[in-house]
Design a protein around this motif. Structure first.
Motif, short mmCIF file in Angstrom:
data_model
loop_
_atom_site.label_atom_id
_atom_site.label_comp_id
_atom_site.label_asym_id
_atom_site.label_seq_id
_atom_site.Cartn_x
_atom_site.Cartn_y
_atom_site.Cartn_z
N GLN A 245 -6.29 -17.14 22.12
CA GLN A 245 -6.65 -15.73 22.02
C GLN A 245 -6.94 -15.44 20.57
O GLN A 245 -6.20 -15.86 19.70
CB GLN A 245 -5.46 -14.88 22.44
N GLU A 246 -8.00 -14.75 20.34
CA GLU A 246 -8.29 -14.37 18.96
C GLU A 246 -7.22 -13.37 18.55
O GLU A 246 -7.09 -12.30 19.14
CB GLU A 246 -9.67 -13.73 18.93
N PRO A 247 -6.37 -13.71 17.58
CA PRO A 247 -5.32 -12.75 17.23
C PRO A 247 -5.93 -11.53 16.56
O PRO A 247 -6.76 -11.68 15.68
CB PRO A 247 -4.42 -13.51 16.27
N THR A 248 -5.54 -10.39 17.02
CA THR A 248 -6.08 -9.19 16.42
C THR A 248 -5.01 -8.56 15.55
O THR A 248 -3.83 -8.64 15.87
CB THR A 248 -6.47 -8.17 17.51
N ASN A 249 -5.41 -8.00 14.46
CA ASN A 249 -4.52 -7.18 13.67
C ASN A 249 -3.30 -7.95 13.14
O ASN A 249 -2.23 -7.39 12.97
CB ASN A 249 -4.02 -6.01 14.54
N VAL A 250 -3.48 -9.25 12.93
CA VAL A 250 -2.34 -10.03 12.46
C VAL A 250 -1.93 -9.55 11.07
O VAL A 250 -2.75 -9.41 10.18
CB VAL A 250 -2.69 -11.53 12.43
N SER A 251 -0.67 -9.30 10.95
CA SER A 251 -0.08 -8.90 9.67
C SER A 251 -0.61 -7.59 9.13
O SER A 251 -0.52 -7.36 7.93
CB SER A 251 -0.31 -9.97 8.60
N SER A 252 -1.18 -6.74 9.95
CA SER A 252 -1.63 -5.46 9.40
C SER A 252 -0.42 -4.74 8.82
O SER A 252 0.53 -4.48 9.55
CB SER A 252 -2.22 -4.57 10.47
N PRO A 253 -0.45 -4.47 7.54
CA PRO A 253 0.72 -3.80 6.96
C PRO A 253 0.77 -2.33 7.36
O PRO A 253 -0.26 -1.72 7.63
CB PRO A 253 0.48 -3.94 5.46
N LEU A 254 1.96 -1.81 7.44
CA LEU A 254 2.13 -0.37 7.68
C LEU A 254 1.95 0.35 6.35
O LEU A 254 2.16 -0.24 5.29
CB LEU A 254 3.54 -0.10 8.21
N PRO A 255 1.57 1.62 6.40
CA PRO A 255 1.37 2.35 5.14
C PRO A 255 2.63 2.36 4.28
O PRO A 255 2.55 2.43 3.06
CB PRO A 255 1.02 3.77 5.60
N THR A 256 3.78 2.26 4.91
CA THR A 256 5.04 2.33 4.16
C THR A 256 5.52 0.96 3.68
O THR A 256 6.59 0.86 3.07
CB THR A 256 6.14 2.93 5.07
N ASP A 257 4.77 -0.07 3.99
CA ASP A 257 5.24 -1.42 3.68
C ASP A 257 5.24 -1.72 2.19
O ASP A 257 4.47 -1.17 1.41
CB ASP A 257 4.33 -2.45 4.37
N HIS A 258 6.12 -2.64 1.82
CA HIS A 258 6.02 -3.29 0.51
C HIS A 258 6.17 -4.79 0.78
O HIS A 258 6.42 -5.21 1.91
CB HIS A 258 7.07 -2.74 -0.47
N LYS A 259 6.03 -5.58 -0.30
CA LYS A 259 5.93 -7.02 -0.05
C LYS A 259 7.18 -7.57 0.64
O LYS A 259 7.08 -8.47 1.49
CB LYS A 259 5.65 -7.78 -1.35
#
Ligand SMILES: NC(=O)C1=CN([C@@H]2O[C@H](COP(=O)(O)OP(=O)(O)OC[C@H]3O[C@@H](n4cnc5c(N)ncnc54)[C@H](O)[C@@H]3O)[C@@H](O)[C@H]2O)[C@@H](O)CC1
Length: 519
Positions: A245-259
């Motif tokens: 399956q073509e992974p979609t949205n892998v690792s899309s960070p949330l607006p509140t994310d930090h590293k």
């Protein structure tokens, strides 16, 4: 069916997956399970109905693939079948009768002096001819010699004209296996030399393990399952097949994310002998998407990796486990080689992982550390995924002193059974196992199994395993899932990257190209 998780072990952390990939999962059965499901229906007189559905489905797929391959309809298509004495041959005869009624010129070679009587009658009534050789003009060859009733050794029938199988691809007939290629063990995929490789296998009642695992997986070609009404009688199976399956949205960070909230991956990889392995693992992890990659490696390796991926943070191989305090996932092993100092530093990291419960991928040279853990703890732990290829798994069998396991891993043997082998290793070591091969087998210590048929032969090149470790490491650091789910996503991403750069399977690429195709 959309499945986002399987029962099993979950990361002991409070974060949730933001990887939106869903895996398509298909239930997989042994031949014995399918036969057991058929039994109540056969006992109550539904045998002919089952065979009717199987034959109709087989005819349908033959017609479809013939017209896709030849660009024309069925009228006049020359279709020949090798027909065995049992119900598998019966399916073949009824299917040819359907095809004859649609205008195909059908012929059957009986491989024994008997054949399914009603099937033969229907075949003849539809205009089918019994012949003693394969006509050279054959466009579709149906293999219906033996199916799930196969026992013992298979000897390819000596039929004149069968040498057309050696013709160039353009002249060779389309080979269609009825239920499964004759001589493949439906439970394990074990197969001898005489099996005819199919372009397409049309299987009945449910997907059989032998069509996917081991040699069977390399002989069965494209797969179709024809439902014949067994569904209600099939048992709950712990074995499933996942598709790319073509992974979609892998690792899309949330607006509140930090590293740190996105996940920190700690890599113990690379040595002066194998610096490239660290580059590939780190590169794949960065491209998969993770908050931070920390590389624990000798100075020369670190500087090579950091010059290619400046975002990687380097720490010396002698770092104390405190360097891992913020780690959400760990990969130990790619390119470590056999230097005792590096291995003992890797051992300290593994000890920390086993104590802390941090998700860990143990690969390549790291697998040698299992020997000591067997002595110390009697195994590993459920937070660990080991990723051996078959050769490495055989070395684990030696560590476990398990001869039965060793024979299951001998792909040329009639006892070859990679699914059971992976399960056995997972149970013995109390960890998850990803057994690499043309079909990847992932097993949990609880006995669930996930199969992935890569269909990307170019993956058989040095370094692609390091890439897979980097992908799996990034996925386990960034999400809260069980290993079967992570492995399904990881192998899908790996294969999808290869299919993007090498859609025709020509194999003209190296592992670095897979990393570049990841982004
Ligand atoms: N049981 C059913 O109702 C259904 C069965 N179906 C078909 O029936 C097949 C199973 O049928 P059978 O149980 O009759 O078994 P098979 O037709 O698969 O094989 C049995 C026959 O093959 C011969 N054979 C066994 N081992 C052999 C070997 N090593 N070399 C050469 N010949 C060998 C045996 O002498 C026996 O006559 C399935 O694969 C499927 O194609 C389908 O029609 C669906 C319904």
């Amino acid at each position: 069916m959309t499945v986002t998780s399987l029962p099993g072990w979950w990361w002991p952390k409070g974060r949730y997956s933001r990887h939106q990939e869903v895996a398509m999962l298909v239930n997989v059965y042994t031949g014995d399970q399918i036969r057991a499901a058929e039994k109540p229906l056969l006992d109550t007189g539904y045998g002919p109905a089952l065979m009717g559905r199987a034959a109709y489905g087989l005819a349908h797929h033959i017609a479809h693939h013939h017209s896709s391959a030849r660009g024309r309809g069925l009228y006049g298509a020359r279709i020949t079948a090798l027909i065995g004495p049992g119900n598998n041959g019966g399916d073949g005869l009824y299917a040819l009768a359907h095809l004859a009624r649609r205008g195909a010129a059908v012929a059957a070679v009986l491989t024994r002096d008997r054949a399914h009587p009603e099937g033969l009658q229907a075949f003849r009534a539809a205009g089918g001819r019994v012949v003693d050789h394969i006509p050279p003009s054959t466009e579709v060859l149906v293999d219906a010699v033996v199916g799930t009733g196969f026992r013992g050794d298979f000897v390819r029938p000596q039929v004149p004209g069968l040498e057309i199988l050696n013709d160039d691809a353009a002249l060779r007939p389309l080979v269609v296996a009825c239920d499964l290629p004759s001589g493949v063990n439906a439970d394990t995929g074990a197969a001898g030399e005489g099996v005819i490789a199919a372009d397409l296998s049309v299987t009945f009642g449910g997907m059989k393990q032998g069509l996917i695992a081991g040699r069977g997986g390399t002989l069965s070609g494209m797969l179709h399952t024809v439902p014949i009404g067994l569904e209600r009688h099939l048992p709950k199976t712990p074995v499933r097949l996942t598709s790319v399956q073509e992974p979609t949205n892998v690792s899309s960070p949330l607006p509140t994310d930090h590293k740190y909230s996105r996940g920190v991956l700690h890599l113990v990889a690379g040595s002066s002998a194998f610096p490239g392995a660290a580059l590939l693992t780190a590169g794949a992890a960065v491209s998969t998407g993770v908050g931070m990659v920390v590389l624990q490696a000798p100075e020369a390796v670190r500087s090579r990796v950091i010059s290619a991926y400046p975002e990687v943070v380097g720490v010396p191989p002698s770092s104390t486990p405190a360097a891992m305090d913020r780690s959400d996932g760990v990969v130990i092993g790619p390119g470590l080689g056999d230097q005792p100092q590096l291995l003992s530093e890797a051992e300290a990291v593994l000890e920390h992982v086993l104590e802390s419960g941090t998700a860990c991928v143990l690969d390549a040279s790291g697998l040698g550390l299992i020997r000591d853990q067997l002595r110390r703890r009697g195994g590993l732990s459920t937070n660990v995924l080991i990723t051996p290829h078959v050769g490495e798994a055989r070395r684990i069998a030696v560590m476990l002193r398990d001869r039965v396991l060793a024979s299951m891993l001998d792909s040329g043997s009639a006892k070859a059974d990679p699914v059971e082998a992976a399960r056995r290793v997972a149970g013995s070591l109390d960890c998850s196992v990803l057994l690499k091969g043309s079909t990847t087998v992932v097993a949990s210590p609880q006995g669930e199994v996930l199969l992935h048929r890569a269909q990307a032969p170019g993956l058989a090149t040095a370094g692609t395993g390091d890439v897979l470790s980097g992908i799996l490491g990034a996925l386990c650091a960034t999400q809260e899932q069980d290993w079967l789910t992570v492995a399904a996503q990881g192998v899908s991403m790996h294969t999808a990257a290869v299919q993007r750069i090498d859609p025709e399977g020509r194999g003209r690429f190296g592992a670095s190209a897979v990393v570049r195709a990841m982004g």
